[in-house]
Enzyme design. Structure first.
Site, PDB file in Angstrom:
ATOM      1  N   GLY A  85       0.825  -1.207   0.000  1.00  0.00           N
ATOM      2  CA  GLY A  85       0.000   0.000   0.000  1.00  0.00           C
ATOM      3  C   GLY A  85       0.856   1.253   0.000  1.00  0.00           C
ATOM      4  O   GLY A  85       0.449   2.299   0.527  1.00  0.00           O
ATOM      5  N   ASP A 131      -1.704  -7.816  -5.536  1.00  0.00           N
ATOM      6  CA  ASP A 131      -2.886  -7.843  -4.672  1.00  0.00           C
ATOM      7  C   ASP A 131      -2.547  -8.783  -3.519  1.00  0.00           C
ATOM      8  O   ASP A 131      -2.398  -9.991  -3.723  1.00  0.00           O
ATOM      9  CB  ASP A 131      -4.096  -8.355  -5.469  1.00  0.00           C
ATOM     10  N   SER A 173     -22.804  -7.697   3.330  1.00  0.00           N
ATOM     11  CA  SER A 173     -22.905  -9.059   2.794  1.00  0.00           C
ATOM     12  C   SER A 173     -21.719  -9.865   3.321  1.00  0.00           C
ATOM     13  O   SER A 173     -20.735  -9.285   3.817  1.00  0.00           O
ATOM     14  CB  SER A 173     -22.864  -9.026   1.257  1.00  0.00           C
ATOM     15  N   TYR A 182      -8.445   0.563  17.601  1.00  0.00           N
ATOM     16  CA  TYR A 182      -9.582  -0.328  17.863  1.00  0.00           C
ATOM     17  C   TYR A 182      -9.233  -1.801  17.635  1.00  0.00           C
ATOM     18  O   TYR A 182     -10.096  -2.667  17.738  1.00  0.00           O
ATOM     19  CB  TYR A 182     -10.849   0.117  17.116  1.00  0.00           C
ATOM     20  N   PRO A 236      -6.258   9.219  14.298  1.00  0.00           N
ATOM     21  CA  PRO A 236      -6.624   9.852  13.026  1.00  0.00           C
ATOM     22  C   PRO A 236      -5.479  10.623  12.360  1.00  0.00           C
ATOM     23  O   PRO A 236      -4.929  11.559  12.947  1.00  0.00           O
ATOM     24  CB  PRO A 236      -7.758  10.808  13.413  1.00  0.00           C
TER      25      PRO A 236
HETATM   26  C1  HXC Z   1     -21.598  -1.923   2.263  1.00  0.00           C
HETATM   27  C2  HXC Z   1     -19.975  -2.366   0.654  1.00  0.00           C
HETATM   28  C3  HXC Z   1     -19.565  -1.020   0.662  1.00  0.00           C
HETATM   29  C4  HXC Z   1     -20.270  -0.112   1.548  1.00  0.00           C
HETATM   30  C5  HXC Z   1     -18.328  -2.082  -0.749  1.00  0.00           C
HETATM   31  N1  HXC Z   1     -19.184  -2.983  -0.241  1.00  0.00           N
HETATM   32  N2  HXC Z   1     -18.535  -0.871  -0.200  1.00  0.00           N
HETATM   33  N3  HXC Z   1     -20.973  -2.826   1.443  1.00  0.00           N
HETATM   34  N4  HXC Z   1     -21.264  -0.622   2.322  1.00  0.00           N
HETATM   35  N5  HXC Z   1     -19.936   1.175   1.633  1.00  0.00           N
HETATM   36  C6  HXC Z   1     -19.294  -4.391  -0.582  1.00  0.00           C
HETATM   37  C7  HXC Z   1     -19.576  -4.629  -2.061  1.00  0.00           C
HETATM   38  O1  HXC Z   1     -20.962  -4.522  -2.347  1.00  0.00           O
HETATM   39  C8  HXC Z   1     -19.065  -6.057  -2.230  1.00  0.00           C
HETATM   40  O2  HXC Z   1     -19.964  -6.995  -1.679  1.00  0.00           O
HETATM   41  C9  HXC Z   1     -17.851  -6.087  -1.318  1.00  0.00           C
HETATM   42  O3  HXC Z   1     -18.032  -5.033  -0.367  1.00  0.00           O
HETATM   43  C10 HXC Z   1     -16.546  -5.835  -2.070  1.00  0.00           C
HETATM   44  O4  HXC Z   1     -16.658  -4.608  -2.763  1.00  0.00           O
HETATM   45  P1  HXC Z   1     -15.823  -4.285  -4.082  1.00  0.00           P
HETATM   46  O5  HXC Z   1     -16.052  -2.849  -4.398  1.00  0.00           O
HETATM   47  O6  HXC Z   1     -16.114  -5.299  -5.115  1.00  0.00           O
HETATM   48  O7  HXC Z   1     -14.333  -4.570  -3.546  1.00  0.00           O
HETATM   49  P2  HXC Z   1     -12.954  -4.032  -4.036  1.00  0.00           P
HETATM   50  O8  HXC Z   1     -13.041  -3.405  -5.402  1.00  0.00           O
HETATM   51  O9  HXC Z   1     -11.982  -5.143  -3.810  1.00  0.00           O
HETATM   52  O10 HXC Z   1     -12.626  -2.824  -3.014  1.00  0.00           O
HETATM   53  C11 HXC Z   1     -12.272  -3.075  -1.692  1.00  0.00           C
HETATM   54  C12 HXC Z   1     -12.833  -1.991  -0.761  1.00  0.00           C
HETATM   55  C13 HXC Z   1     -12.435  -0.567  -1.246  1.00  0.00           C
HETATM   56  C14 HXC Z   1     -12.280  -2.290   0.649  1.00  0.00           C
HETATM   57  C15 HXC Z   1     -14.348  -2.109  -0.735  1.00  0.00           C
HETATM   58  O11 HXC Z   1     -12.936   0.408  -0.340  1.00  0.00           O
HETATM   59  C16 HXC Z   1     -10.950  -0.401  -1.383  1.00  0.00           C
HETATM   60  O12 HXC Z   1     -10.386  -0.683  -2.437  1.00  0.00           O
HETATM   61  N6  HXC Z   1     -10.240   0.059  -0.310  1.00  0.00           N
HETATM   62  C17 HXC Z   1      -8.777   0.196  -0.293  1.00  0.00           C
HETATM   63  C18 HXC Z   1      -8.295   1.440   0.427  1.00  0.00           C
HETATM   64  C19 HXC Z   1      -8.926   1.697   1.772  1.00  0.00           C
HETATM   65  O13 HXC Z   1      -9.959   1.137   2.138  1.00  0.00           O
HETATM   66  N7  HXC Z   1      -8.287   2.629   2.518  1.00  0.00           N
HETATM   67  C20 HXC Z   1      -8.765   3.034   3.820  1.00  0.00           C
HETATM   68  C21 HXC Z   1      -7.986   2.386   4.908  1.00  0.00           C
HETATM   69  S1  HXC Z   1      -8.335   3.319   6.294  1.00  0.00           S
HETATM   70  P3  HXC Z   1     -20.985  -7.857  -2.615  1.00  0.00           P
HETATM   71  O14 HXC Z   1     -21.662  -8.773  -1.672  1.00  0.00           O
HETATM   72  O15 HXC Z   1     -21.906  -6.845  -3.238  1.00  0.00           O
HETATM   73  O16 HXC Z   1     -20.134  -8.563  -3.632  1.00  0.00           O
HETATM   74  C22 HXC Z   1      -8.168   2.457   7.673  1.00  0.00           C
HETATM   75  C23 HXC Z   1      -8.210   3.360   8.887  1.00  0.00           C
HETATM   76  C24 HXC Z   1      -8.493   2.689  10.167  1.00  0.00           C
HETATM   77  O17 HXC Z   1      -8.034   1.273   7.682  1.00  0.00           O
HETATM   78  C25 HXC Z   1      -8.590   3.582  11.385  1.00  0.00           C
HETATM   79  C26 HXC Z   1      -8.971   5.019  11.246  1.00  0.00           C
HETATM   80  C27 HXC Z   1      -8.900   5.832  12.522  1.00  0.00           C
HETATM   81  P1  NAP Z   2      -4.884   4.439   1.898  1.00  0.00           P
HETATM   82  O1  NAP Z   2      -4.136   5.561   1.268  1.00  0.00           O
HETATM   83  O2  NAP Z   2      -6.211   4.077   1.332  1.00  0.00           O
HETATM   84  O3  NAP Z   2      -3.924   3.186   1.955  1.00  0.00           O
HETATM   85  C1  NAP Z   2      -4.336   1.869   1.778  1.00  0.00           C
HETATM   86  C2  NAP Z   2      -3.442   1.252   0.744  1.00  0.00           C
HETATM   87  O4  NAP Z   2      -3.682  -0.156   0.680  1.00  0.00           O
HETATM   88  C3  NAP Z   2      -3.648   1.807  -0.659  1.00  0.00           C
HETATM   89  O5  NAP Z   2      -2.412   2.219  -1.187  1.00  0.00           O
HETATM   90  C4  NAP Z   2      -4.202   0.631  -1.452  1.00  0.00           C
HETATM   91  O6  NAP Z   2      -3.729   0.651  -2.801  1.00  0.00           O
HETATM   92  C5  NAP Z   2      -3.631  -0.547  -0.683  1.00  0.00           C
HETATM   93  N1  NAP Z   2      -4.425  -1.750  -0.866  1.00  0.00           N
HETATM   94  C6  NAP Z   2      -5.755  -1.906  -0.639  1.00  0.00           C
HETATM   95  N2  NAP Z   2      -6.141  -3.153  -0.969  1.00  0.00           N
HETATM   96  C7  NAP Z   2      -5.019  -3.795  -1.381  1.00  0.00           C
HETATM   97  C8  NAP Z   2      -4.775  -5.100  -1.850  1.00  0.00           C
HETATM   98  N3  NAP Z   2      -5.749  -6.022  -1.952  1.00  0.00           N
HETATM   99  N4  NAP Z   2      -3.500  -5.436  -2.205  1.00  0.00           N
HETATM  100  C9  NAP Z   2      -2.516  -4.534  -2.104  1.00  0.00           C
HETATM  101  N5  NAP Z   2      -2.682  -3.272  -1.683  1.00  0.00           N
HETATM  102  C10 NAP Z   2      -3.937  -2.913  -1.326  1.00  0.00           C
HETATM  103  O7  NAP Z   2      -5.164   4.757   3.455  1.00  0.00           O
HETATM  104  P2  NAP Z   2      -4.177   5.160   4.661  1.00  0.00           P
HETATM  105  O8  NAP Z   2      -4.954   6.025   5.566  1.00  0.00           O
HETATM  106  O9  NAP Z   2      -2.878   5.638   4.130  1.00  0.00           O
HETATM  107  O10 NAP Z   2      -3.967   3.762   5.405  1.00  0.00           O
HETATM  108  C11 NAP Z   2      -2.693   3.158   5.536  1.00  0.00           C
HETATM  109  C12 NAP Z   2      -2.680   2.256   6.758  1.00  0.00           C
HETATM  110  O11 NAP Z   2      -2.867   3.024   7.938  1.00  0.00           O
HETATM  111  C13 NAP Z   2      -3.762   1.192   6.778  1.00  0.00           C
HETATM  112  O12 NAP Z   2      -3.256   0.002   7.342  1.00  0.00           O
HETATM  113  C14 NAP Z   2      -4.787   1.776   7.717  1.00  0.00           C
HETATM  114  O13 NAP Z   2      -5.605   0.796   8.317  1.00  0.00           O
HETATM  115  C15 NAP Z   2      -3.878   2.435   8.722  1.00  0.00           C
HETATM  116  N6  NAP Z   2      -4.488   3.464   9.539  1.00  0.00           N
HETATM  117  C16 NAP Z   2      -4.819   4.670   8.989  1.00  0.00           C
HETATM  118  C17 NAP Z   2      -5.352   5.646   9.797  1.00  0.00           C
HETATM  119  C18 NAP Z   2      -5.689   7.015   9.274  1.00  0.00           C
HETATM  120  O14 NAP Z   2      -6.217   7.820  10.030  1.00  0.00           O
HETATM  121  N7  NAP Z   2      -5.401   7.322   8.026  1.00  0.00           N
HETATM  122  C19 NAP Z   2      -5.582   5.377  11.159  1.00  0.00           C
HETATM  123  C20 NAP Z   2      -5.250   4.135  11.658  1.00  0.00           C
HETATM  124  C21 NAP Z   2      -4.687   3.181  10.850  1.00  0.00           C
HETATM  125  P3  NAP Z   2      -4.566   0.086  -4.047  1.00  0.00           P
HETATM  126  O15 NAP Z   2      -5.956   0.572  -3.907  1.00  0.00           O
HETATM  127  O16 NAP Z   2      -3.801   0.615  -5.218  1.00  0.00           O
HETATM  128  O17 NAP Z   2      -4.463  -1.420  -3.975  1.00  0.00           O
END
Ligand code: HXC
Ligand code: NAP
Length: 298
Positions: free
Chosen positions: A22, A73, A113, A156, A199
Site C-alpha cells: 500500500g 494484490d 454481505s 480499535y 486519526p
Molecule cells: C456496504 C460495501 C460497501 C459499503 C463495498 N461494499 N462498499 N458494502 N457498504 N460502503 C461491498 C460490495 O458490495 C461487495 O460486496 C464487497 O463489499 C466488495 O466490494 P468491491 O467494491 O467489489 O471490492 P474491491 O473493489 O476489492 O474494493 C475493496 C474496498 C475498497 C475495501 C471495498 O474500499 C478499497 O479498495 N479500499 C482500499 C483502500 C482503503 O480502504 N483505505 C482506507 C484504509 S483506512 P458484494 O456482496 O456486493 O459482492 C483504515 C483506517 C483505520 O483502515 C482507522 C482510522 C482511525
Molecule cells: P490508503 O491511502 O487508502 O492506503 C491503503 C493502501 O492499501 C492503498 O495504497 C491501497 O492501494 C492498498 N491496498 C488496498 N487493498 C489492497 C490489496 N488487496 N492489495 C494490495 N494493496 C492494497 O489509506 P491510509 O490512511 O494511508 O492507510 C494506511 C494504513 O494506515 C492502513 O493500514 C490503515 O488501516 C492504517 N491506519 C490509517 C489511519 C488514518 O487515520 N489514516 C488510522 C489508523 C490506521 P490500491 O488501492 O492501489 O491497492
C-alpha cells in the site's frame, strides 16, 4: 514544531531494502518517502500499478533515492510470492516488510454481505499473513537474519469498534500475529512490531470513513486530547525508528500514536472535560458540604 521535522540521522536506513504494501498512497507513501530520504531502497506494492509508478517517480525525484513499483494484490499468495521475487531480483535482498495495505469502510454490520466482510478480512488479515509467510519463510530458508516486520494496525484493534467491525476483527488478528511471531520467530533473527495510529488524514481513509459532509460534522481533532490530528511526518519518524537498527531491542511492541484519543474514550470520567469552570465551583461546594454533613452524623 519538532514533530514536523525529520528525526533520524541521514544514514539511518542506509543499505536497507524495505517493502511497503500500500505504498502508493497515504501513510504508506509518507513512510516510503522518509525511508528513501534515510538511504533505504524501497519497493512499493498495491493493486494500482499506474499510481505506484507515479508515486515512485515523484519520490525518486524528490529524494534522489530508489523506489521500485510492483503490482500485487496481497489477497493472493502467488502474487505476493511473485512480488517478493521481483524485489529480490532487483535489490538482492529484503530487510524490512511493512504491512500497511488495508481496506475499510463504515457500515452498520447488518448491512454487510458475507463478501463485504470477507473483502476487508482478506486485505488486512490474510494480506498481512500472505506477506509475512512469503518473506518470513524465505528469510528462514536462506538463514538471513537481522530482519524486521512492522504492521500498521489501529487503536480499535484492542478496543473493538462498531461500524468498522471487519476492520476491527482483522486488525485484532494482525496485532495477535505481531505479538505471537515476535516470540516464535525471534530465534530466526526477526523482530515484529506494530504501530497503532489514531486519526491521520488521508484521502483513502477519509473518503471511506468520513464520506460527504461527515468530514465537517465529525471534527476528528475534537476527539483527541491534544486537539489535533496526526501529521504524516511524525508517523514516518516512528516507523523509521522501528525499522532501523536503533530499535534493535524493541520486539513484540505496539506503539500508539494518537494524541491520547483512545484513552479519552476509555476513561470513566473523561467526559467531565465538558463541565465549565463555574460549575466546578458549585460541584466542589456540593461535595465538600456532603463531607461536612457526613462528619456531623458520625
Ligand atoms: C456496504 C460495501 C460497501 C459499503 C463495498 N461494499 N462498499 N458494502 N457498504 N460502503 C461491498 C460490495 O458490495 C461487495 O460486496 C464487497 O463489499 C466488495 O466490494 P468491491 O467494491 O467489489 O471490492 P474491491 O473493489 O476489492 O474494493 C475493496 C474496498 C475498497 C475495501 C471495498 O474500499 C478499497 O479498495 N479500499 C482500499 C483502500 C482503503 O480502504 N483505505 C482506507 C484504509 S483506512 P458484494 O456482496 O456486493 O459482492 C483504515 C483506517 C483505520 O483502515 C482507522 C482510522 C482511525
Ligand atoms: P490508503 O491511502 O487508502 O492506503 C491503503 C493502501 O492499501 C492503498 O495504497 C491501497 O492501494 C492498498 N491496498 C488496498 N487493498 C489492497 C490489496 N488487496 N492489495 C494490495 N494493496 C492494497 O489509506 P491510509 O490512511 O494511508 O492507510 C494506511 C494504513 O494506515 C492502513 O493500514 C490503515 O488501516 C492504517 N491506519 C490509517 C489511519 C488514518 O487515520 N489514516 C488510522 C489508523 C490506521 P490500491 O488501492 O492501489 O491497492
Amino acid at each position: 514544531m519538532d514533530y514536523l521535522k525529520k528525526m533520524l540521522r541521514d544514514d539511518a536506513l542506509i543499505e536497507k531494502t524495505i517493502v511497503v504494501t500500500g505504498g502508493g498512497s497515504g501513510l504508506g507513501k509518507a513512510m516510503t518517502k522518509y525511508f528513501m530520504e534515510l538511504g533505504a531502497k524501497v519497493a512499493i506494492t498495491s493493486r494500482n500499478l499506474e499510481r505506484l509508478k507515479e508515486t515512485a517517480k515523484e519520490l525518486e525525484l524528490e529524494t534522489g533515492g530508489t523506489c521500485l513499483p510492483v503490482q500485487c494484490d496481497v489477497r493472493h499468495f502467488e502474487q505476493v510470492e511473485a512480488m517478493r521475487d521481483a524485489v529480490i531480483n532487483k535489490f538482492g535482498k529484503v530487510d524490512v516488510l511493512l504491512n500497511n495495505a488495508a481496506g475499510n469502510f463504515i457500515s452498520p454490520t447488518e448491512r454487510l454481505s458475507a463478501n463485504a466482510f470477507d473483502v476487508i478480512i482478506d486485505i488486512v488479515l490474510k494480506g498481512t499473513k500472505n506477506c509475512t509467510l512469503a518473506f518470513g519463510k524465505d528469510w528462514i530458508d536462506k538463514k538471513e537474519t537481522n530482519k524486521c516486520v512492522l504492521n500498521i494496525v489501529t487503536t480499535y484493534a484492542w478496543t473493538g469498534s462498531g461500524y468498522v467491525v471487519p476492520s476491527a476483527a482483522a486488525k485484532a488478528g494482525v496485532l495477535a500475529m505481531t505479538r505471537s511471531l515476535a516470540v516464535e520467530w525471534a530465534k530466526y533473527g526477526m523482530r515484529f512490531n506494530a504501530i497503532a495510529p489514531g486519526p491521520f488524514p488521508t484521502k483513502g481513509a477519509w473518503d471511506r470513513l468520513l464520506p460527504g459532509d461527515l468530514k465537517d460534522k465529525f471534527d476528528m481533532a475534537k476527539k483527541v486530547p491534544l486537539k489535533r490530528v496526526g501529521e504524516h511526518q511524525e508517523l514516518a519518524n516512528l516507523a523509521a525508528y522501528l525499522v532501523s537498527g536503533f530499535s534493535a531491542y524493541i520486539n513484540g511492541e505496539v506503539i500508539t500514536i494518537d494524541g491520547g484519543e483512545w484513552l479519552k474514550g476509555a476513561g470513566e470520567f473523561n467526559l467531565l472535560e465538558d463541565i465549565p469552570e463555574e460549575m466546578w465551583d458549585q460541584l466542589e461546594m456540593m461535595i465538600r458540604a456532603k463531607k461536612k454533613t457526613n462528619n456531623a452524623l458520625t
